[in-house]
Structure formats: C-alpha cells, structure tokens
Write a protein that holds these residues in place. Structure first.
Motif, PDB file in Angstrom:
ATOM      1  N   SER A   2       0.960  -1.398  -0.235  1.00  0.00           N
ATOM      2  CA  SER A   2       0.041   0.263  -0.078  1.00  0.00           C
ATOM      3  C   SER A   2       0.537   1.359  -0.088  1.00  0.00           C
ATOM      4  O   SER A   2       0.509   2.472   0.983  1.00  0.00           O
ATOM      5  CB  SER A   2      -1.240   0.130   1.466  1.00  0.00           C
ATOM      6  OG  SER A   2      -0.664  -0.130   2.552  1.00  0.00           O
ATOM      7  N   GLY A   3       1.392   1.184  -0.904  1.00  0.00           N
ATOM      8  CA  GLY A   3       2.752   2.143  -1.414  1.00  0.00           C
ATOM      9  C   GLY A   3       1.935   3.584  -2.076  1.00  0.00           C
ATOM     10  O   GLY A   3       1.455   3.180  -2.829  1.00  0.00           O
ATOM     11  N   ILE A   4       2.073   4.753  -1.079  1.00  0.00           N
ATOM     12  CA  ILE A   4       1.168   5.940  -2.714  1.00  0.00           C
ATOM     13  C   ILE A   4       3.120   6.887  -2.541  1.00  0.00           C
ATOM     14  O   ILE A   4       3.801   6.862  -2.060  1.00  0.00           O
ATOM     15  CB  ILE A   4       0.672   6.785  -1.337  1.00  0.00           C
ATOM     16  CG1 ILE A   4      -0.416   5.924  -0.201  1.00  0.00           C
ATOM     17  CG2 ILE A   4       0.033   7.911  -1.671  1.00  0.00           C
ATOM     18  CD1 ILE A   4      -1.425   6.271   0.795  1.00  0.00           C
ATOM     19  N   GLU A   5       2.319   7.253  -3.531  1.00  0.00           N
ATOM     20  CA  GLU A   5       3.650   8.351  -4.150  1.00  0.00           C
ATOM     21  C   GLU A   5       2.608   9.356  -4.792  1.00  0.00           C
ATOM     22  O   GLU A   5       1.690   9.226  -5.085  1.00  0.00           O
ATOM     23  CB  GLU A   5       4.798   7.882  -5.509  1.00  0.00           C
ATOM     24  CG  GLU A   5       5.874   6.461  -5.390  1.00  0.00           C
ATOM     25  CD  GLU A   5       7.058   7.282  -4.549  1.00  0.00           C
ATOM     26  OE1 GLU A   5       6.928   8.373  -4.624  1.00  0.00           O
ATOM     27  OE2 GLU A   5       7.635   5.958  -4.034  1.00  0.00           O
ATOM     28  N   ILE A   6       3.402  10.882  -4.118  1.00  0.00           N
ATOM     29  CA  ILE A   6       2.702  11.698  -5.137  1.00  0.00           C
ATOM     30  C   ILE A   6       4.271  13.104  -5.415  1.00  0.00           C
ATOM     31  O   ILE A   6       5.703  12.680  -4.768  1.00  0.00           O
ATOM     32  CB  ILE A   6       2.108  12.986  -3.368  1.00  0.00           C
ATOM     33  CG1 ILE A   6       0.824  12.034  -2.618  1.00  0.00           C
ATOM     34  CG2 ILE A   6       1.523  14.126  -3.774  1.00  0.00           C
ATOM     35  CD1 ILE A   6       0.783  11.202  -1.454  1.00  0.00           C
ATOM     36  N   ARG A   7       3.255  13.061  -6.296  1.00  0.00           N
ATOM     37  CA  ARG A   7       4.263  13.898  -7.669  1.00  0.00           C
ATOM     38  C   ARG A   7       3.996  14.827  -7.412  1.00  0.00           C
ATOM     39  O   ARG A   7       3.481  15.011  -8.793  1.00  0.00           O
ATOM     40  CB  ARG A   7       5.645  13.194  -8.480  1.00  0.00           C
ATOM     41  CG  ARG A   7       5.916  11.938  -7.829  1.00  0.00           C
ATOM     42  CD  ARG A   7       7.596  12.295  -7.102  1.00  0.00           C
ATOM     43  NE  ARG A   7       8.389  11.398  -6.805  1.00  0.00           N
ATOM     44  CZ  ARG A   7       8.083  10.730  -5.335  1.00  0.00           C
ATOM     45  NH1 ARG A   7       7.526  11.684  -4.323  1.00  0.00           N
ATOM     46  NH2 ARG A   7       8.976   9.923  -4.713  1.00  0.00           N
ATOM     47  N   ASN A   8       5.047  16.336  -7.939  1.00  0.00           N
ATOM     48  CA  ASN A   8       4.541  17.462  -8.032  1.00  0.00           C
ATOM     49  C   ASN A   8       2.807  17.969  -7.708  1.00  0.00           C
ATOM     50  O   ASN A   8       2.433  18.764  -8.889  1.00  0.00           O
ATOM     51  CB  ASN A   8       5.055  17.861  -9.373  1.00  0.00           C
ATOM     52  CG  ASN A   8       5.371  19.060 -10.013  1.00  0.00           C
ATOM     53  OD1 ASN A   8       5.219  20.213  -9.490  1.00  0.00           O
ATOM     54  ND2 ASN A   8       5.025  19.625 -11.867  1.00  0.00           N
ATOM     55  N   LEU A   9       2.650  18.059  -6.519  1.00  0.00           N
ATOM     56  CA  LEU A   9       0.957  17.834  -6.581  1.00  0.00           C
ATOM     57  C   LEU A   9       0.782  18.877  -6.178  1.00  0.00           C
ATOM     58  O   LEU A   9       1.369  20.130  -5.246  1.00  0.00           O
ATOM     59  CB  LEU A   9       0.066  17.052  -5.400  1.00  0.00           C
ATOM     60  CG  LEU A   9      -1.263  16.915  -6.056  1.00  0.00           C
ATOM     61  CD1 LEU A   9      -1.976  15.930  -6.527  1.00  0.00           C
ATOM     62  CD2 LEU A   9      -0.993  16.579  -3.949  1.00  0.00           C
ATOM     63  N   ALA A  65       0.343   2.494  -9.267  1.00  0.00           N
ATOM     64  CA  ALA A  65      -0.409   2.651 -10.178  1.00  0.00           C
ATOM     65  C   ALA A  65      -1.781   3.889 -10.258  1.00  0.00           C
ATOM     66  O   ALA A  65      -0.952   4.113  -8.936  1.00  0.00           O
ATOM     67  CB  ALA A  65      -1.898   0.963 -10.557  1.00  0.00           C
ATOM     68  N   PRO A  66      -2.251   4.384 -10.993  1.00  0.00           N
ATOM     69  CA  PRO A  66      -2.464   5.950 -11.172  1.00  0.00           C
ATOM     70  C   PRO A  66      -3.510   5.895  -9.839  1.00  0.00           C
ATOM     71  O   PRO A  66      -4.445   4.325 -10.401  1.00  0.00           O
ATOM     72  CB  PRO A  66      -3.210   6.238 -12.360  1.00  0.00           C
ATOM     73  CG  PRO A  66      -1.910   5.904 -12.854  1.00  0.00           C
ATOM     74  CD  PRO A  66      -1.864   4.198 -12.595  1.00  0.00           C
TER      75      PRO A  66
END
Length: 285
Positions: A2-9, A65-66
């Motif tokens: 359940s890893g989450i990646e947030i980029r340039n939000l 996944a998005p």
C-alpha cells in the motif's frame, strides 16, 4: 502492499492556490500524521488521496498505479463527524459495505453468503469493543462507541489505505485515550497504511511513524491567493515504529505493564520478562 507516491502535486480553486509542489513518498504500513494550521490544505490533500478531489497538476499513485479518481474499496475513510447510517443497526452498518460489494444491484445478500458476512461483521465488532451492541442503533451509542463503529465500518472493507480526518477531536479525553490504544492495535494487526489529519501534536507523536507538516511559506495578505501551502517539515518518529514490531521503549516492559514509571527492570538491562517476586526490588525511600 500500500505504498503511495505523490509527485509535483498542485491544487487550485479558480485563482486560489491551496497546495503547491507537494512531493511525498509514503511507505507501505506507515502511519502518517498530517499537521499544520487551519486552512493550509490538509483536508484537501486527504480528499485527493480519497478521490473526492482531483489534483490540478501532478500525480498520485498507489502501488505504482494511478490513483482512481473516485473513492473505491481500497481506501477507507473515517471523518470527525461519524459517517454511519442512522437507520441501520450496528451490525447492519458494518455489513452494508460487503453486501453492496457482493450484490451491487440489490445491496443485500442471502443464505450462506449473508451468514458469512454477518459472522465476519460480529468478529470485527468484537475487535473494536462493540460485542453485545449489534442490535442497537447509532443514536443509542455514546460518542466513543460511534467512533468505534465508524472504524469497524471502514475496516470491514479491508482497505489498503485508511484515511482519518480529525476523527478523535470531538471525543472526551478518556474515550480518546481508549480509541488511541485501539487504533494502535488495529494498525499493528491489519495490513494497511494510515494517513491521519490532526491538530493535536501529542496525538500525532503518540500514534504516527512520521509527521508531515503543511504550511504556507508566503502568507502575507497579498500572497495568500497565489501561493499555496507545501510540506515544510518531515519528522520521523524516534524510536522508529513498525507495524507489528516492538519499539526499543517497549522491549523491556513487563507483560501487562504499560507504565515505565512503576519500579521495575531498567530499560536496556537483561532482566527476565516474567513478573518478578515482590521482594525483587528494594523499597523506595
């Protein structure tokens, strides 16, 4: 996982920038506390993780996944105001999600499948301390019991990510302490990542593995529309907490003893784990 990646939000509402240039990696099974002053975008960020809001720019991915643009069973949520159905019993509230997933048109199951869901719901209610309340309605429960019901309702769907929006802020201190202990146990036992918004720093340091602070770095009146909040501090809790594992502070506590101020083995020693005789320690002077 359940890893989450947030980029340039980025998140904007018309001419107002709420969040800008947010970059964050959340490891699986982490417990993240989001803190910061009111109006800095914490709840907006949580709503984007849930899928209720869409980023203006940037990406959010879950397990590579998005992130879907609408809420789904992989993401559970508990709000400060209890999100339970007042016309359903406690048992009915906890069964509602699995029944809707199993029967999308009728919203109700029958026979062996319904009995299996009911048994699982009763087990979940027992886990959160609501055994014996299955036939009550939410209005018949105390605030703390309603919060336990909301947690059971969210956990029954076995989400990969549990989102908490100041869920304990309206509780009395004693009930809040009980819910904190319950939340720690559930996080250790259930494979999920938790992201919680809170204004209570003590609560954040008590529960989280990591504290993320949002703040507007440019907050003069003429700047508030065009400059949003971003991450200003990223604090790892020490000693590190890992789901299902004991920290160094807990390692030398005797079974059943959660108060390190009580006379007993000194942390870092090789005292045996079993409770010693009453004469093992000299009297306090």
């Amino acid at each position: 996982m359940s890893g989450i990646e947030i980029r340039n939000l980025w998140k904007e509402y018309g001419d107002q920038v709420v969040l800008q240039n947010v970059d964050l990696t959340i490891a699986p099974r982490a417990f993240i506390a989001l803190v910061g002053p009111s109006g800095c975008g914490k709840t907006t960020f949580l709503r984007m993780l849930l899928g209720q809001e869409t980023p203006t720019r940037g990406t959010i991915t879950l397990d590579g996944a998005p992130l879907p643009h609408e809420p789904d069973p992989d993401r559970g949520v508990v709000f400060q105001r209890y999100s339970v159905f007042p016309h359903m019993t406690v048992l009915g509230n906890v069964m509602a999600g699995p029944e809707l997933r199993a029967s999308r048109f009728l919203g109700r199951t029958f026979g062996a499948r319904r009995r299996a869901i009911a048994d699982e719901a009763r087990a979940m209610l027992a886990e959160v301390g609501l055994a014996g309340s299955e036939d009550k309605y939410p209005a018949q429960l105390s605030g703390g019991m309603q919060q336990r019901l909301a947690l059971a309702q969210a956990l029954m769907m076995k989400p990969k990510v549990l989102l908490l929006d100041e869920p304990f802020g309206a509780l009395d201190p004693g009930i809040r302490s009980d819910i904190h202990r319950l939340m720690k146990r559930l996080w250790n036992e259930v494979p999920m990542t938790v992201v919680m918004v809170t204004h209570d720093l003590k609560e954040a340091f008590t529960l989280a593995t990591r504290i993320i602070a949002f703040e507007r770095t440019r907050d003069r009146p003429e700047e508030r529309l065009r400059y949003g909040a971003t991450i200003t501090k990223d604090i790892l809790i020490w000693p590190p907490r890992s789901a299902g594992k004991t920290t160094i502070w807990d390692a030398d506590l005797l079974p059943g003893r959660d108060d390190p101020t009580i006379p007993g083995p000194i942390a870092g020693t090789t005292w045996p784990k079993e409770e010693p005789d009453a004469d093992a320690y000299p009297p306090l002077r």
